[in-house]
Write a protein that holds these residues in place. Structure first.
Motif, PDB file in Angstrom:
ATOM      1  N   LYS A 150      -3.458   4.250   8.639  1.00 56.71           N
ATOM      2  CA  LYS A 150      -3.761   3.649   7.740  1.00 56.71           C
ATOM      3  C   LYS A 150      -3.101   3.842   6.766  1.00 56.71           C
ATOM      4  O   LYS A 150      -2.602   3.565   5.249  1.00 56.71           O
ATOM      5  N   MET A 151      -3.181   5.576   6.002  1.00 60.02           N
ATOM      6  CA  MET A 151      -3.419   6.099   4.467  1.00 60.02           C
ATOM      7  C   MET A 151      -1.922   6.130   5.455  1.00 60.02           C
ATOM      8  O   MET A 151      -0.842   6.300   4.171  1.00 60.02           O
ATOM      9  N   ASP A 152      -0.839   6.004   5.712  1.00 56.00           N
ATOM     10  CA  ASP A 152       1.154   6.459   6.343  1.00 56.00           C
ATOM     11  C   ASP A 152       0.890   4.861   5.649  1.00 56.00           C
ATOM     12  O   ASP A 152       2.355   4.883   4.717  1.00 56.00           O
ATOM     13  N   ARG A 153       0.172   3.683   5.552  1.00 50.98           N
ATOM     14  CA  ARG A 153       0.563   2.551   5.155  1.00 50.98           C
ATOM     15  C   ARG A 153       0.426   2.429   3.896  1.00 50.98           C
ATOM     16  O   ARG A 153       1.136   2.537   3.226  1.00 50.98           O
ATOM     17  N   ALA A 154      -0.481   3.170   3.476  1.00 53.95           N
ATOM     18  CA  ALA A 154      -0.596   3.120   2.814  1.00 53.95           C
ATOM     19  C   ALA A 154       0.387   3.454   1.174  1.00 53.95           C
ATOM     20  O   ALA A 154       0.491   3.505   0.610  1.00 53.95           O
ATOM     21  N   LEU A 155       1.042   5.183   1.898  1.00 51.18           N
ATOM     22  CA  LEU A 155       1.739   5.463   1.422  1.00 51.18           C
ATOM     23  C   LEU A 155       3.346   4.517   1.274  1.00 51.18           C
ATOM     24  O   LEU A 155       3.624   5.385   0.194  1.00 51.18           O
ATOM     25  N   MET A 156       3.766   4.372   2.409  1.00 51.41           N
ATOM     26  CA  MET A 156       4.552   2.798   2.582  1.00 51.41           C
ATOM     27  C   MET A 156       5.103   1.614   1.605  1.00 51.41           C
ATOM     28  O   MET A 156       5.492   2.010   0.228  1.00 51.41           O
ATOM     29  N   LEU A 157       3.406   1.620   0.938  1.00 54.21           N
ATOM     30  CA  LEU A 157       3.039   0.370  -0.449  1.00 54.21           C
ATOM     31  C   LEU A 157       3.415   1.270  -1.424  1.00 54.21           C
ATOM     32  O   LEU A 157       3.837   0.762  -2.221  1.00 54.21           O
ATOM     33  N   LEU A 158       2.869   2.403  -1.531  1.00 54.56           N
ATOM     34  CA  LEU A 158       2.535   2.907  -3.061  1.00 54.56           C
ATOM     35  C   LEU A 158       4.212   3.897  -2.883  1.00 54.56           C
ATOM     36  O   LEU A 158       4.939   3.668  -4.377  1.00 54.56           O
ATOM     37  N   GLU A 159       5.294   3.889  -1.951  1.00 58.36           N
ATOM     38  CA  GLU A 159       6.978   3.796  -2.442  1.00 58.36           C
ATOM     39  C   GLU A 159       7.547   2.617  -2.450  1.00 58.36           C
ATOM     40  O   GLU A 159       8.456   3.075  -3.264  1.00 58.36           O
ATOM     41  N   ASP A 160       7.357   1.465  -2.042  1.00 53.89           N
ATOM     42  CA  ASP A 160       7.493  -0.072  -2.791  1.00 53.89           C
ATOM     43  C   ASP A 160       7.396  -0.287  -3.755  1.00 53.89           C
ATOM     44  O   ASP A 160       7.694  -0.619  -4.231  1.00 53.89           O
ATOM     45  N   LEU A 161       6.180  -0.245  -3.986  1.00 52.67           N
ATOM     46  CA  LEU A 161       5.615  -0.349  -5.486  1.00 52.67           C
ATOM     47  C   LEU A 161       6.320   1.024  -6.375  1.00 52.67           C
ATOM     48  O   LEU A 161       6.925   0.114  -7.710  1.00 52.67           O
ATOM     49  N   ASN A 168       3.744   7.691  -9.394  1.00 50.07           N
ATOM     50  CA  ASN A 168       4.087   8.673  -8.598  1.00 50.07           C
ATOM     51  C   ASN A 168       3.225   9.692  -8.960  1.00 50.07           C
ATOM     52  O   ASN A 168       2.912  10.616  -7.187  1.00 50.07           O
ATOM     53  N   ALA A 169       1.891   9.169  -9.916  1.00 57.61           N
ATOM     54  CA  ALA A 169       0.880  10.819  -9.437  1.00 57.61           C
ATOM     55  C   ALA A 169       0.075  10.446  -8.490  1.00 57.61           C
ATOM     56  O   ALA A 169      -0.289  11.098  -7.596  1.00 57.61           O
ATOM     57  N   GLU A 170      -0.067   9.311  -8.744  1.00 56.43           N
ATOM     58  CA  GLU A 170      -0.979   8.468  -8.244  1.00 56.43           C
ATOM     59  C   GLU A 170      -0.779   9.038  -6.174  1.00 56.43           C
ATOM     60  O   GLU A 170      -1.146   8.932  -5.244  1.00 56.43           O
ATOM     61  N   ALA A 171       0.824   8.764  -5.724  1.00 52.74           N
ATOM     62  CA  ALA A 171       1.866   8.292  -4.409  1.00 52.74           C
ATOM     63  C   ALA A 171       1.664  10.221  -3.942  1.00 52.74           C
ATOM     64  O   ALA A 171       0.835  10.975  -2.935  1.00 52.74           O
ATOM     65  N   GLU A 172       1.841  10.951  -4.959  1.00 53.28           N
ATOM     66  CA  GLU A 172       1.531  12.502  -4.663  1.00 53.28           C
ATOM     67  C   GLU A 172       0.122  13.304  -4.614  1.00 53.28           C
ATOM     68  O   GLU A 172      -0.004  13.836  -4.125  1.00 53.28           O
ATOM     69  N   ARG A 173      -1.256  13.139  -5.349  1.00 53.16           N
ATOM     70  CA  ARG A 173      -2.128  12.490  -4.715  1.00 53.16           C
ATOM     71  C   ARG A 173      -2.736  12.173  -3.981  1.00 53.16           C
ATOM     72  O   ARG A 173      -3.727  12.580  -2.784  1.00 53.16           O
ATOM     73  N   PHE A 174      -1.946  11.057  -3.549  1.00 57.74           N
ATOM     74  CA  PHE A 174      -2.553  10.721  -2.679  1.00 57.74           C
ATOM     75  C   PHE A 174      -2.180  11.531  -0.746  1.00 57.74           C
ATOM     76  O   PHE A 174      -2.991  11.762   0.163  1.00 57.74           O
ATOM     77  N   GLU A 175      -1.095  10.848  -1.282  1.00 56.97           N
ATOM     78  CA  GLU A 175      -0.229  12.018  -0.081  1.00 56.97           C
ATOM     79  C   GLU A 175      -0.951  13.826   0.332  1.00 56.97           C
ATOM     80  O   GLU A 175      -0.475  13.428   1.482  1.00 56.97           O
ATOM     81  N   LEU A 176      -0.855  14.346  -0.676  1.00 58.70           N
ATOM     82  CA  LEU A 176      -1.415  15.880  -0.380  1.00 58.70           C
ATOM     83  C   LEU A 176      -3.222  15.535   0.330  1.00 58.70           C
ATOM     84  O   LEU A 176      -3.241  16.070   1.097  1.00 58.70           O
TER      85      LEU A 176
END
Length: 89
Positions: A9-20, A65-73
């Motif tokens: 689910k986290m990976d899916r969220a990262l993909m959605l952040l990338e799409d966004l 971008n900031a949220e995606a970086e934080r979430f990926e960490l």
């Protein structure tokens, strides 16, 4: 939900952040082009309004971008903490 499912689910969220992020980039680029066009057409009000949109879209892109970086960490920490990064042979 087990840890593996949570990681998926986290990976899916990262993909959605990338799409966004990609959508925001497109909006920034389009707003920029519209602002240039408005300058050429001498449409002052449109230029001002689109300039404001450009600023908002750009700020939004920075937030994504900031949220995606934080979430990926956080996602990577979760993966390591639970040993999900170890490849089984």
């Amino acid at each position: 939900m087990d840890n593996r499912e949570k990681l998926v689910k986290m990976d899916r969220a990262l993909m959605l952040l990338e799409d966004l992020k990609n959508s925001q980039i497109a909006m920034v680029e389009k707003a920029s082009q519209l602002q240039v066009d408005a300058m050429q057409f001498n449409f002052g009000e449109m230029e001002k309004n689109i300039g404001e949109l450009f600023t908002r879209y750009n700020e939004s892109l920075d937030m994504v971008n900031a949220e995606a970086e934080r979430f990926e960490l956080k996602r990577d920490e979760f993966e390591k903490k639970h040993g999900l990064n170890i490849v089984e042979e």
